[in-house]
Design an enzyme around this catalytic site. Sequence first.
Site, PDB file in Angstrom:
ATOM      1  N   SER A   1      17.728   9.871   4.660  1.00 17.90           N
ATOM      2  CA  SER A   1      16.527   9.360   4.001  1.00 17.90           C
ATOM      3  C   SER A   1      15.311  10.210   4.329  1.00 17.90           C
ATOM      4  O   SER A   1      15.197  10.762   5.428  1.00 17.90           O
ATOM      5  CB  SER A   1      16.267   7.916   4.458  1.00 17.90           C
ATOM      6  OG  SER A   1      14.997   7.460   4.058  1.00 17.90           O
TER       7      SER A   1
ATOM      8  N   TYR B   1      16.562   0.939  10.161  1.00 15.60           N
ATOM      9  CA  TYR B   1      16.851   1.814   9.024  1.00 15.60           C
ATOM     10  C   TYR B   1      16.606   3.278   9.382  1.00 15.60           C
ATOM     11  O   TYR B   1      17.473   4.139   9.187  1.00 15.60           O
ATOM     12  CB  TYR B   1      15.988   1.410   7.825  1.00 15.60           C
ATOM     13  CG  TYR B   1      16.309   2.192   6.572  1.00 15.60           C
ATOM     14  CD1 TYR B   1      17.388   1.835   5.771  1.00 15.60           C
ATOM     15  CD2 TYR B   1      15.530   3.277   6.185  1.00 15.60           C
ATOM     16  CE1 TYR B   1      17.689   2.545   4.627  1.00 15.60           C
ATOM     17  CE2 TYR B   1      15.820   3.997   5.041  1.00 15.60           C
ATOM     18  CZ  TYR B   1      16.907   3.626   4.264  1.00 15.60           C
ATOM     19  OH  TYR B   1      17.208   4.341   3.129  1.00 15.60           O
TER      20      TYR B   1
END
Length: 253
Positions: free
Chosen positions: A145, A158
Amino acid sequence: MGYAKFDLTGHVSLVTGGNSGIGLGMARGLVEAGAQVCIWGTKADRNAEVVESLGERASAMRVDVGEEESVVEALAEVVGRFGRLDSCFANAGVESNRKPLVETSLADFRRITRINLDGAFVTLREAARHMIELGNGGSLVATSSLSVLMGQAGGYAYTASKGGLVTIVKALAVELARHGIRANALLPGWTESGVTAGSFANEKFVSNVMPRMPVRRWGVGDDFGGIAVYLASEASSFHTGDSILIDGGYAAF
């Protein structure tokens, strides 16, 4: 006439989380390049819809990558069915409900890392195991990400899981090169998917973030079809240990 190295005829690929968003975009690109693609997802009805839309070179299995035994058994089944495994895209992931640090419990943290980190690790491990045994080399790709570069307040699990994938990929690239296996990570920016649906429905978020997007649009799953084909193909045979940013220029603003 197309570039021959992008031809994936006879190639077998696995895409986890391949029934929507980025994973579906990658699966579609791989199928269109000639590959046989197996999609893993936890929603059987959605899996069936995607297989029907992609055609005869696509298949799907209901697999929860957070369950180690399921991953081990399912990957063995994929190799048994097709006789080979040439590329594996560890793409399955979930987003966390952002909380302040002092309100984030270990259970909150592990609910995310179970899928995003543990699940991806086991998927990559088992894919590598079969690639080594088969002796044909291969390509491992993990979806990380943009947040590993920018930080994400409240998204501790995350960002930790996605950052972990980047370092795992580097280790894989070094250890597995002797087997002809390369490993890379993708760093998607803001892309339409189930993970980002809540953010994109927030008007304040959109008004703050969109002006920072040089291309003035969100990413879509099909923006990742080309990079998937490249990383699966022999065109990327000298490309390993990298983290490839695809974010519409967001990080460059």
